[in-house]
Design an enzyme around this catalytic site. Structure first.
Site, mmCIF file in Angstrom:
data_model
loop_
_atom_site.group_PDB
_atom_site.id
_atom_site.type_symbol
_atom_site.label_atom_id
_atom_site.label_comp_id
_atom_site.label_asym_id
_atom_site.label_seq_id
_atom_site.Cartn_x
_atom_site.Cartn_y
_atom_site.Cartn_z
ATOM 1 N N ARG A 146 -19.519 -9.667 4.595
ATOM 2 C CA ARG A 146 -18.487 -9.204 5.512
ATOM 3 C C ARG A 146 -18.197 -7.741 5.203
ATOM 4 N NH1 ARG A 146 -16.453 -14.268 3.574
ATOM 5 N NH2 ARG A 146 -16.314 -15.857 5.217
ATOM 6 N N LYS A 170 -13.057 -14.419 1.453
ATOM 7 C CA LYS A 170 -11.757 -14.796 2.000
ATOM 8 C C LYS A 170 -11.061 -15.791 1.089
ATOM 9 C CE LYS A 170 -12.532 -14.031 6.944
ATOM 10 N NZ LYS A 170 -12.536 -14.655 8.287
ATOM 11 N N HIS A 237 -20.258 -6.748 11.713
ATOM 12 C CA HIS A 237 -20.362 -8.178 11.990
ATOM 13 C C HIS A 237 -21.642 -8.515 12.740
ATOM 14 C CE1 HIS A 237 -18.909 -12.250 12.316
ATOM 15 N NE2 HIS A 237 -19.199 -12.252 13.606
ATOM 16 N N ARG A 240 -24.228 -8.853 10.154
ATOM 17 C CA ARG A 240 -24.040 -10.123 9.427
ATOM 18 C C ARG A 240 -24.589 -11.275 10.270
ATOM 19 N NH1 ARG A 240 -20.638 -13.147 5.808
ATOM 20 N NH2 ARG A 240 -19.382 -14.749 6.827
ATOM 21 N N HIS A 263 -18.668 -19.508 4.036
ATOM 22 C CA HIS A 263 -17.836 -20.278 4.962
ATOM 23 C C HIS A 263 -17.312 -21.546 4.287
ATOM 24 C CE1 HIS A 263 -20.034 -18.419 8.671
ATOM 25 N NE2 HIS A 263 -19.050 -17.655 8.236
ATOM 26 N N TYR A 272 -23.264 -19.207 14.093
ATOM 27 C CA TYR A 272 -24.348 -18.265 13.856
ATOM 28 C C TYR A 272 -25.733 -18.832 14.182
ATOM 29 C CZ TYR A 272 -20.884 -15.409 11.509
ATOM 30 O OH TYR A 272 -19.768 -14.636 11.240
#
Length: 301
Positions: A146, A170, A237, A240, A263, A272
């Site tokens: 990211r 995250k 992004h 990515r 994730h 994706y």
């Protein structure tokens, strides 16, 4: 501070402490709650009749923006109920837009190759800014980081004895991300010309900060223009997404992608999996036990 604002601050503090919400996430929640306060006043005491007015007040919003605001409010009122501040949860009166999460834009293999070639050509000079840009690009496309993860990488994240980066994603979740031999070579070039004194791998021009996401975005779009690509189609992004999609096309397992992308939920990873239908048909025909027994699947079915 008004009571509603005080409850909102407590809610945001909970998100940070218990869920490990990142600063950008907290800023987004704050904006959504402030948008509701502009319509409702004290959001902590708003009733169902008040919440029903949001549908018309926010009628000009895109469905995705409306859904995000309503999600923030639902979580806020759930928090108030859990904390005993309210006995009722009025969020059932919030508008419920039907949204379909769009697939991110995708660059083809040829476009990514052209992008990398341009960055490589410019880095031949060994100018620090050019070598840095090549290293940033190699890590975005080669490791699927990211933007925030990339620009905030500490220098210590680059190990000397293993082809991995230690990434904090995250919610403070840590993971190991493999670095290709090509990206590793570029990182070595960057470390050779990088100025010392900062704990970040990609320091800013300031004394202690790191390159910002906005600046990364600007650098990539400028490079896209020089490479003959449409700058509007390029972002961190997008690269990515290209990393994940191209790996999947090469046969990578979805669970592996989930781990590499950081994730928490594999449902997010499935966004994706933008693989064309023709390839899926070929995969079934080639790999399914019955694929060659009673004919193949019709591509046009």
């Amino acid at each position: 501070m008004p009571a509603g604002e005080d409850q909102a601050e407590r809610f945001l503090a909970m998100l940070a402490a218990e869920r490990g919400a990142a600063a950008n996430t907290l800023m987004a929640y704050r904006r959504d709650l402030e948008a509701a306060r502009a319509v409702l006043g004290d959001i902590a005491t708003a009733n169902t009749d008040a919440l029903e007015t949001l549908g018309s007040a926010w009628s000009d919003l895109a469905a995705s923006s409306l859904a995000r605001r309503c999600s923030a409010l639902r979580q806020f009122y759930g928090f108030l109920v859990d904390e005993g501040v309210r006995a009722d949860d009025p969020s059932g009166a919030l508008p419920r837009p039907r949204t379909r999460r769009p697939l991110p834009r995708l660059l083809s293999h040829a476009e990514v190759e052209r992008f990398l070639e341009q960055a490589d050509e410019e880095a031949v000079s060994e100018r620090p800014d050019a070598v840095r840009l090549l290293a940033l690009l190699e890590l975005l496309y080669g490791s699927g980081l990211r933007a925030t993860e990339l620009v905030s990488l500490p220098l210590a994240a680059v190990p000397r004895d293993a082809p991995f980066l230690h990434v904090t994603g995250k919610g403070g979740q840590q993971r190991m991300v493999p670095v290709s031999g090509r990206a590793s070579a570029v990182l070595s070039r960057w470390l050779a010309v990088r100025k010392g004194g900062s704990r970040f791998l990609f320091p800013s021009s300031g004394a202690s900060g790191h390159l910002t996401r906005v600046r990364l975005f600007q650098l990539l779009r400028a490079l896209a223009g020089r490479a003959g690509l449409d700058p509007l189609r390029v972002s961190p992004h997008v690269l990515r997404h290209a990393f994940a999609t191209h790996l999947l096309e090469g046969g990578a397992d979805l669970r592996v992608l989930q781990m590499l992308l950081g994730h928490a939920d594999i449902a997010t990873t499935q966004i994706y999996t933008h693989v064309d239908s023709a390839r899926l048909v070929e995969l079934v025909n080639a790999r399914h036990p019955l694929g060659g027994v009673r004919g193949t699947i019709n591509r046009e079915s």
